[in-house]
Design a protein around this motif. Structure first.
Motif, PDB file in Angstrom:
ATOM      1  N   UNK A 171     -17.283 -10.185  39.655  1.00 29.43           N
ATOM      2  CA  UNK A 171     -15.916  -9.379  39.597  1.00 29.43           C
ATOM      3  C   UNK A 171     -14.805 -10.202  38.665  1.00 29.43           C
ATOM      4  N   UNK A 172     -14.945 -11.686  39.013  1.00 26.28           N
ATOM      5  CA  UNK A 172     -14.022 -12.554  38.034  1.00 26.28           C
ATOM      6  C   UNK A 172     -14.284 -12.476  36.585  1.00 26.28           C
ATOM      7  N   UNK A 173     -15.618 -12.236  36.082  1.00 24.50           N
ATOM      8  CA  UNK A 173     -16.111 -11.970  34.507  1.00 24.50           C
ATOM      9  C   UNK A 173     -15.069 -10.770  34.061  1.00 24.50           C
ATOM     10  N   UNK A 174     -15.170  -9.666  35.057  1.00 24.34           N
ATOM     11  CA  UNK A 174     -14.490  -8.560  34.631  1.00 24.34           C
ATOM     12  C   UNK A 174     -12.941  -8.699  34.589  1.00 24.34           C
ATOM     13  N   UNK A 175     -12.395  -9.332  35.707  1.00 27.99           N
ATOM     14  CA  UNK A 175     -11.164  -9.379  35.654  1.00 27.99           C
ATOM     15  C   UNK A 175     -10.441 -10.549  34.917  1.00 27.99           C
ATOM     16  N   UNK A 176     -11.232 -11.632  34.451  1.00 26.70           N
ATOM     17  CA  UNK A 176     -10.703 -12.736  33.654  1.00 26.70           C
ATOM     18  C   UNK A 176     -11.143 -12.518  32.164  1.00 26.70           C
ATOM     19  N   UNK A 177     -12.586 -12.624  32.231  1.00 27.14           N
ATOM     20  CA  UNK A 177     -12.993 -12.802  30.895  1.00 27.14           C
ATOM     21  C   UNK A 177     -13.159 -11.492  29.965  1.00 27.14           C
ATOM     22  N   UNK A 178     -13.075 -10.408  30.849  1.00 22.35           N
ATOM     23  CA  UNK A 178     -13.306  -9.255  29.923  1.00 22.35           C
ATOM     24  C   UNK A 178     -11.815  -8.695  29.782  1.00 22.35           C
ATOM     25  N   UNK A 179     -10.954  -9.005  30.747  1.00 24.16           N
ATOM     26  CA  UNK A 179      -9.553  -8.539  30.185  1.00 24.16           C
ATOM     27  C   UNK A 179      -9.096  -9.454  29.074  1.00 24.16           C
ATOM     28  N   UNK A 180      -9.362 -10.592  28.939  1.00 25.60           N
ATOM     29  CA  UNK A 180      -9.025 -11.367  27.791  1.00 25.60           C
ATOM     30  C   UNK A 180      -9.641 -10.779  26.732  1.00 25.60           C
ATOM     31  N   UNK A 181     -10.864 -10.104  26.685  1.00 24.53           N
ATOM     32  CA  UNK A 181     -11.687  -9.793  25.510  1.00 24.53           C
ATOM     33  C   UNK A 181     -11.074  -8.580  25.122  1.00 24.53           C
ATOM     34  N   UNK A 182     -10.478  -7.647  26.158  1.00 16.53           N
ATOM     35  CA  UNK A 182      -9.979  -6.446  25.514  1.00 16.53           C
ATOM     36  C   UNK A 182      -8.725  -6.794  24.835  1.00 16.53           C
ATOM     37  N   UNK A 183      -8.066  -7.907  24.984  1.00 15.12           N
ATOM     38  CA  UNK A 183      -6.953  -8.199  24.334  1.00 15.12           C
ATOM     39  C   UNK A 183      -7.186  -8.940  22.985  1.00 15.12           C
ATOM     40  N   UNK A 184      -8.458  -9.609  22.811  1.00 18.52           N
ATOM     41  CA  UNK A 184      -8.786 -10.198  21.686  1.00 18.52           C
ATOM     42  C   UNK A 184      -9.172  -9.074  20.812  1.00 18.52           C
ATOM     43  N   UNK A 185      -9.719  -7.973  21.408  1.00 18.59           N
ATOM     44  CA  UNK A 185     -10.072  -6.680  20.438  1.00 18.59           C
ATOM     45  C   UNK A 185      -8.780  -5.983  19.854  1.00 18.59           C
ATOM     46  N   UNK A 186      -7.690  -5.755  20.785  1.00 18.23           N
ATOM     47  CA  UNK A 186      -6.449  -5.425  20.397  1.00 18.23           C
ATOM     48  C   UNK A 186      -6.114  -6.298  19.335  1.00 18.23           C
ATOM     49  N   UNK A 187      -6.116  -7.641  19.431  1.00 17.96           N
ATOM     50  CA  UNK A 187      -5.654  -8.459  18.395  1.00 17.96           C
ATOM     51  C   UNK A 187      -6.292  -8.207  17.032  1.00 17.96           C
ATOM     52  N   UNK A 188      -7.591  -8.039  17.063  1.00 19.13           N
ATOM     53  CA  UNK A 188      -8.400  -7.926  15.955  1.00 19.13           C
ATOM     54  C   UNK A 188      -7.981  -6.633  15.168  1.00 19.13           C
TER      55      UNK A 188
ATOM     56  N   UNK B 172      -3.329  -0.580  21.674  1.00 18.59           N
ATOM     57  CA  UNK B 172      -2.671  -0.467  22.800  1.00 18.59           C
ATOM     58  C   UNK B 172      -3.776  -0.076  24.034  1.00 18.59           C
ATOM     59  N   UNK B 173      -4.452   0.931  23.648  1.00 17.90           N
ATOM     60  CA  UNK B 173      -5.459   1.207  24.410  1.00 17.90           C
ATOM     61  C   UNK B 173      -6.357   0.222  25.049  1.00 17.90           C
ATOM     62  N   UNK B 174      -6.805  -0.709  24.012  1.00 21.09           N
ATOM     63  CA  UNK B 174      -7.463  -1.919  24.485  1.00 21.09           C
ATOM     64  C   UNK B 174      -6.707  -2.842  25.308  1.00 21.09           C
ATOM     65  N   UNK B 175      -5.530  -2.928  24.887  1.00 24.89           N
ATOM     66  CA  UNK B 175      -4.647  -4.152  25.466  1.00 24.89           C
ATOM     67  C   UNK B 175      -4.048  -3.892  26.754  1.00 24.89           C
ATOM     68  N   UNK B 176      -3.963  -2.292  26.942  1.00 25.99           N
ATOM     69  CA  UNK B 176      -3.309  -2.106  28.183  1.00 25.99           C
ATOM     70  C   UNK B 176      -4.292  -1.189  29.209  1.00 25.99           C
ATOM     71  N   UNK B 177      -4.555  -0.058  28.834  1.00 25.35           N
ATOM     72  CA  UNK B 177      -5.704   0.758  29.459  1.00 25.35           C
ATOM     73  C   UNK B 177      -6.962  -0.110  29.799  1.00 25.35           C
ATOM     74  N   UNK B 178      -7.582  -0.559  28.639  1.00 27.32           N
ATOM     75  CA  UNK B 178      -8.648  -1.187  29.025  1.00 27.32           C
ATOM     76  C   UNK B 178      -8.918  -2.584  29.885  1.00 27.32           C
ATOM     77  N   UNK B 179      -7.759  -3.226  29.662  1.00 27.22           N
ATOM     78  CA  UNK B 179      -7.434  -4.650  30.562  1.00 27.22           C
ATOM     79  C   UNK B 179      -7.268  -3.986  31.968  1.00 27.22           C
TER      80      UNK B 179
END
Lengths: 260, 260
Positions: A171-188, B172-179
């Protein structure tokens, strides 16, 4: 009544690094640091008050009463088998994945788990008051000792069975590592278009506040939860420059639709 | 010098709801609210100071100078074509997805986009000081007016072309909805095991602080970025009770490995 532990740290990675200074600041003594690579053991020891570096696992002469294994998951079993401990020692590991019985081949009288539920990076200070520890031991006295140790760090602690610790780690992988990666994808996506990522920051902050306050189910917005197929297809087409990204977009959107 | 707008809101959804009270609080007058369903228009009007509800799109007698379309993406074109406006009106839509020229069939003298980059839920108050608006117009004066409007809401604004707005919306979908959905999945894993989700909250808060401070690339921790194949396989096995969840775990982990 405060209880001061005398401690040996086995390992020189991020967890060893952050935990040892925190323990020292809380008034415990770090007597030894073990590193397979003596240079790394020296580096870490030099940041502590009166700590001996060593590159062998013979602790029979040590005055420590608590031995903390903070090595990679793959190395724990081997280290536990090889380590030589004084009598009445407590031996714990700090892994979120490995079961308690991985320590059963050790010579320790008492074993336990002291798993800090946090991702550690060398570059970032850790405030242990915010780090919950997941504890486990078959010995009640050991469990009490580990709780006192957490209390001395002002860290919350929870007694958790190995089976549940594994679930929490997933669960922690989803809650922390994967939320972080969603932001990484948004950044990219922003970077590729030459856009300033900072535009998205207020959105991210507001979303996380909402997520934690309302719960993730009520806090969901966006095209998937609205079943807005046109926008989903439009976005999926947009992402066709990176097949893996487009597939992740589709899978997560599908799961949002299925869950609401 | 402050500029007060006289405004008609076309739509009765979440954006219309939050935006109209915020605009009124900022000193603007909301003269009319249009809803296809007059009941919904009445509901929203009743929360405002002196606003007439209406269920037809004839605004030729309206004293408003700014007309804000806040309907679903699919309905914008149709509404823009049907709406009858007084001379020298500004017509804007609030969509993150639809281009500016979707308003080109309207009778408006000036058109623009006023897209609040935020997910809106009815149940949650919106602080517009934290909502960046993405603005677009081909008319300089209109753009200036929209900027003033945002300023009156104390909201930051950015001039963004339609092409870039689409990119930002995907990001924004990645950064908000997907996180948010990653946290949802974590919740579901905890719940299935009868575990208290709150154990994970300090981890989530610390991760997001770290992500925004260090950037997502430096803030990544966990089994995937460590290339810890054993843990990845262990977690993937664990998730076999839900194939879609297991696949999402694998895809995101793969993407983390590929990106670092």
């Amino acid at each position: 009544m405060d209880m001061k532990f005398t401690i040996a740290i086995i390992g020189t990675g991020n967890v060893a690094w952050h935990l040892s200074s925190a323990l020292e600041n809380a008034g415990h003594e770090i007597l030894e640091v073990y590193g397979r690579d003596i240079q790394k053991a020296r580096q870490l020891s030099s940041r502590l008050y009166a700590t001996e570096p060593q590159d062998h696992l013979d602790f029979t002469e040590s005055k420590a009463n608590l031995f903390i294994i903070a090595v990679s998951d793959q190395a724990i079993a081997q280290v536990a088998e090889a380590v030589l401990l004084p009598e009445r020692s407590i031996l714990v590991h700090t892994s979120g994945t490995m079961p308690l019985d991985i320590l059963s081949y050790s010579s320790a009288d008492f074993t336990g788990i002291l798993y800090p539920l946090q991702g550690f990076s060398k570059s970032r200070e850790v405030s242990f008051e915010e780090v919950p520890f997941l504890l486990e031991s078959e010995d009640k006295e050991t469990l009490k000792n580990l709780k006192k140790l957490c209390k001395s760090l002002k860290a919350p602690s929870h007694e958790i069975r190995s089976k549940d610790r594994r679930s929490i780690h997933v669960a922690a992988v989803f809650a922390a590592n994967f939320t972080n990666h969603m932001v990484f994808m948004a950044e990219s996506i922003m970077k590729r278009q030459g856009l300033d990522f900072d535009i998205l920051k207020p959105l991210i902050i507001e979303q996380m506040n909402k997520t934690l306050l309302l719960g993730a189910s009520d806090a969901q917005t966006g095209p998937a939860v609205r079943n807005d197929i046109n926008t989903l297809e439009n976005h999926h087409d947009y992402l066709s420059y990176n097949e893996q990204l487009a597939e992740i977009y589709r899978n997560i959107s599908q799961d949002i639709m299925d869950s609401h």
